[in-house]
Motif scaffolding. Structure first.
Motif, mmCIF file in Angstrom:
data_model
loop_
_atom_site.group_PDB
_atom_site.id
_atom_site.type_symbol
_atom_site.label_atom_id
_atom_site.label_comp_id
_atom_site.label_asym_id
_atom_site.label_seq_id
_atom_site.Cartn_x
_atom_site.Cartn_y
_atom_site.Cartn_z
ATOM 1 N N TRP A 163 36.343 47.787 120.141
ATOM 2 C CA TRP A 163 36.098 49.093 119.511
ATOM 3 C C TRP A 163 34.668 49.481 119.825
ATOM 4 N N LEU A 172 45.426 53.143 118.150
ATOM 5 C CA LEU A 172 44.566 51.993 117.824
ATOM 6 C C LEU A 172 45.220 50.685 118.247
ATOM 7 N N TRP A 225 39.061 50.635 122.096
ATOM 8 C CA TRP A 225 39.354 51.888 121.379
ATOM 9 C C TRP A 225 38.044 52.625 121.146
#
Length: 553
Positions: A190, A95, A105
Motif C-alpha cells: 500500500w 484492494l 494498492w
C-alpha cells in the motif's frame, strides 16, 4: 516495472553472521485475511449497503476474479495500481485484488483534482488506473499523462476505459480462483499518501509484514474481543485510516456497513447504527462532535456501540465530555500518523473521564501501543525528561519502510532509528502522552513559543463557542501574533472583544490572539479534519489578513 520498488529505507540491514546471506522473511499475504473469512464464514455478510450485500464467499471470489483480470494485463508483484473512487463495494474489491497479486494498492482521496491525480500517478509510477465512472476527467488526465498504462478500467457505469471492473469480474468468476502471491515481510502492499499539508504528498510505503502487525495491534489495543458477530459502520473514506480499520474487520470476519449517501449525514448514520446493531466505528474528532450534537443521537438506539474510535487529532476536552455524556464509555482514542499507521498511543474507554478530576489526565492521547516506544526529543535528538515538551519520536514494528523514491524525505524523517512525527508534546511520569501541536503550528511571538492547541482548549470552554482554530501570522513588531477563527453555537451572538475579555483571566496575556473572526463554518479536509493550512488559506481568500487599516473579513 515488477518486483520491489526502488524506495530508500531508513535503517540499515544488519550484516549477516558468518557471511551467510539472510533467509527470505516469508510472511502472509494480507489478502489471506479475506480467504480465511470466506472459508470460516462463507455465507455471512461481509459488506452491506442499503439492500445490497456481499457474503464473504462472494467477496473472495470476486476479488480473485479481478486479480485474474489484472494479471492478464501483465500486472504483478510490485506493480502499482492507482484507484480513484468513493467508498463502494467495487472500491473494496480493488484492494483485495491488488493485494492478492502482491501488487501495490495506491488509493487517492476522491476529492482531489485531475491534476493532483496525475501527480500521484507519476509519483507512484503506476501501471494501471482503476477510476470511478463519475470521474471521467481524472481518467482522461491520467491516461493522457501516462499513455503506456497496461489497463484503464472503470468502477461503475461510465464511458471511458476498456471496461468496468464488474464486467471484468463476471467474465472470470467460473475459473479457478487465483491464489495469493507469495510475499516477504518487507514487500510493499500500500502506498499511503500523506495529506500534503506542506508541499506535495509523499508516498509512505506500507508492507505486508508491517501491516500484519498493525492489524493485530489494532485488534489488541483498540477493539479487544472483536468477532464475526460485530458490525462496523464505515464513516470515513476507505482510502486512508478507515481502510486500515476495515482490514481489522476482515481479519475477524465482522460485517462492514457502507452508507448509501455520498455526503455525510449524521441522521442516516444513527439510523444505520440502530438498524444493524453497529458495534464499532472509526472516525475523526470533528465527526464525533457532529454526530453527538445531532438531534438524531437522541432519536435512535445506539446502545449496541462498544467502540467509537477517533484519531487524526486529539479531541478537545469539552467535546470529549459531551461525547461521553451522550454515548457513555465507548470512546477510544489513538494517536498515529500514516507513516506509523496509527500505532503510537491508545486511550481506551476505561481511561476516558466525563468529569475533570486529578486522575482524569485531561488532554492526554494515552499511553504507548503494544510493541511500540515513544521518545520525546530535543532538536539535537537528545531524550527529554518527563514534563518537558519536545518532538514526539517513535520506533517499533508499525513504522513504515520509508517514502517511495524520496531519500531526502527519508533522511529528514528518521534520526538514530527513530521516526520523527513532527508533532510536539510531552510525557508525564507514568508515560501518558500529551500533544501540544504540530511543529509547523507553533508560532513565536515576542520571543515566546505559543502552542495554538492550548488556546483552543481554553476558548472551547466558552458556552457560545462550538469550534475554534488559532494560528500565527507575521507581525512587524512581535514577529508573529495569533489569529483566532471561531464558529458559534446556534442562537448565540458574541463580539470579539467580549470573547477576549472572557479569555484574558484564563490564559497568559502574551498568548491572547490579536484578532478574532467568527465564521459560519471552518474549512475541513477530505477526511473531516480541520487543518491550519486550510484555515490560513481561507483567511487569505477572505482578505482577513489584509494590512492594518484595511477592511478584512
Amino acid at each position: 516495472m515488477s518486483g520491489r520498488p526502488d524506495f530508500a529505507v531508513a535503517t540499515d540491514v544488519a550484516a549477516p553472521r558468518g557471511g551467510v546471506a539472510p533467509a527470505s522473511r516469508r510472511t502472509m499475504n494480507l489478502a489471506h485475511f479475506l480467504v480465511q473469512a470466506a472459508r470460516r464464514h462463507p455465507v455471512r455478510t461481509a459488506l452491506l449497503c442499503g439492500d445490497a450485500r456481499l457474503s464473504w464467499r462472494e467477496l473472495d471470489a470476486r476479488t480473485a476474479a479481478l486479480a485474474q483480470a489484472l494479471s492478464e494485463r501483465g500486472i504483478g508483484k510490485g506493480d502499482r495500481v492507482l484507484v480513484h473512487s468513493r467508498n463502494s463495494f467495487e472500491f473494496v474489491e480493488t484492494l483485495f485484488a491488488v493485494l492478492r497479486l502482491g501488487a501495490v494498492w495506491v488509493p487517492t482521496n476522491f476529492r482531489i483534482s485531475p491534476d493532483e491525480a496525475v501527480y500521484l500517478a507519476q509519483a507512484a509510477g503506476i501501471k494501471a488506473f482503476l477510476c470511478e465512472g463519475q470521474s471521467p476527467s481524472h481518467a482522461a488526465a491520467v491516461a493522457g499523462a501516462m499513455p503506456s498504462l497496461a489497463l484503464l478500467a472503470r468502477l461503475g457505469p461510465g464511458s471511458f476505459g476498456e471496461a468496468d471492473t464488474s464486467t471484468l469480474i463476471e467474465a472470470r468468476l467460473s475459473g479457478a480462483p487465483l491464489a495469493c502471491a507469495d510475499v516477504d515481510y518487507d514487500d510493499p502492499c500500500w502506498f499511503f499518501f500523506t495529506s500534503g499539508t506542506t508541499g506535495h504528498p509523499k508516498a509512505a510505503v506500507l508492507t505486508h509484514g508491517q501491516m500484519a502487525f498493525v492489524i493485530t495491534n489494532h485488534l489488541c489495543d483498540l477493539m479487544p474481543g472483536t468477532t464475526e458477530d460485530d458490525v462496523s459502520l464505515v464513516v470515513a473514506p476507505l482510502s486512508h485510516g478507515a481502510g486500515i480499520h476495515f482490514l481489522t474487520q476482515v481479519a475477524r470476519a465482522a460485517c462492514s456497513v457502507l452508507p448509501e449517501g455520498a455526503r455525510f449525514d449524521a441522521g442516516e448514520l444513527w439510523r444505520l447504527v440502530e438498524r444493524h446493531r453497529v458495534t464499532n466505528m472509526f472516525t475523526v474528532p470533528t465527526i464525533v462532535k457532529m454526530l453527538v450534537e445531532h438531534p438524531a443521537a437522541d432519536e435512535f438506539d445506539h446502545s449496541s456501540l462498544r467502540y467509537v474510535i477517533y484519531a487524526g487529532a486529539p479531541m478537545y476536552r469539552e467535546d470529549q465530555k459531551r461525547a461521553l455524556e451522550k454515548l457513555g464509555g465507548v470512546l477510544v482514542q489513538y494517536f498515529g500518523l500514516g507513516e506509523v499507521t496509527g500505532n503510537i498511543t491508545v486511550l481506551p474507554p476505561s481511561q476516558h473521564r466525563a468529569v475533570d478530576a486529578p486522575d482524569a489526565r485531561a488532554g492526554t492521547c494515552g499511553y504507548e501501543r503494544t510493541g511500540m516506544q515513544v521518545s520525546i526529543q530535543d532538536e539535537a535528538g537528545c531524550l527529554l525528561p518527563a514534563g518537558q515538551t519536545g518532538e514526539i519520536c517513535v520506533c517499533g514494528p508499525a513504522v513504515f519502510a520509508g517514502y517511495y523514491a524520496n531519500p531526502q524525505a527519508n533522511a529528514k524523517a528518521f534520526r538514530n532509528g527513530w521516526f520523527r512525527t513532527g508533532d510536539l508534546g510531552f510525557q508525564d511520569e507514568e508515560g501518558y502522552l500529551y500533544i501540544t501541536g504540530r511543529q509547523s503550528d507553533m508560532y513565536i511571538s515576542g520571543g515566546s513559543n505559543i502552542y495554538p492547541r492550548e488556546v483552543e482548549e481554553k476558548v472551547l470552554a466558552h458556552p457560545a463557542v462550538a469550534e475554534a482554530a488559532v494560528l500565527g501570522v507575521p507581525d512587524p513588531t512581535w514577529g508573529e501574533v495569533g489569529v483566532m477563527v471561531c464558529v458559534l453555537r446556534p442562537g448565540h451572538v458574541l463580539e470579539p472583544e467580549a470573547l477576549l475579555d472572557w479569555l484574558a483571566p484564563r490564559i497568559a496575556r502574551y498568548k491572547l490572539p490579536r484578532q478574532v473572526f467568527f465564521w459560519e463554518e471552518l474549512p475541513r479536509s477530505g477526511y473531516g479534519k480541520i487543518t491550519k493550512k486550510l484555515v490560513r488559506d481561507a483567511l487569505h481568500e477572505r482578505g482577513c489578513l489584509a494590512p492594518a487599516g484595511q477592511d478584512g473579513c
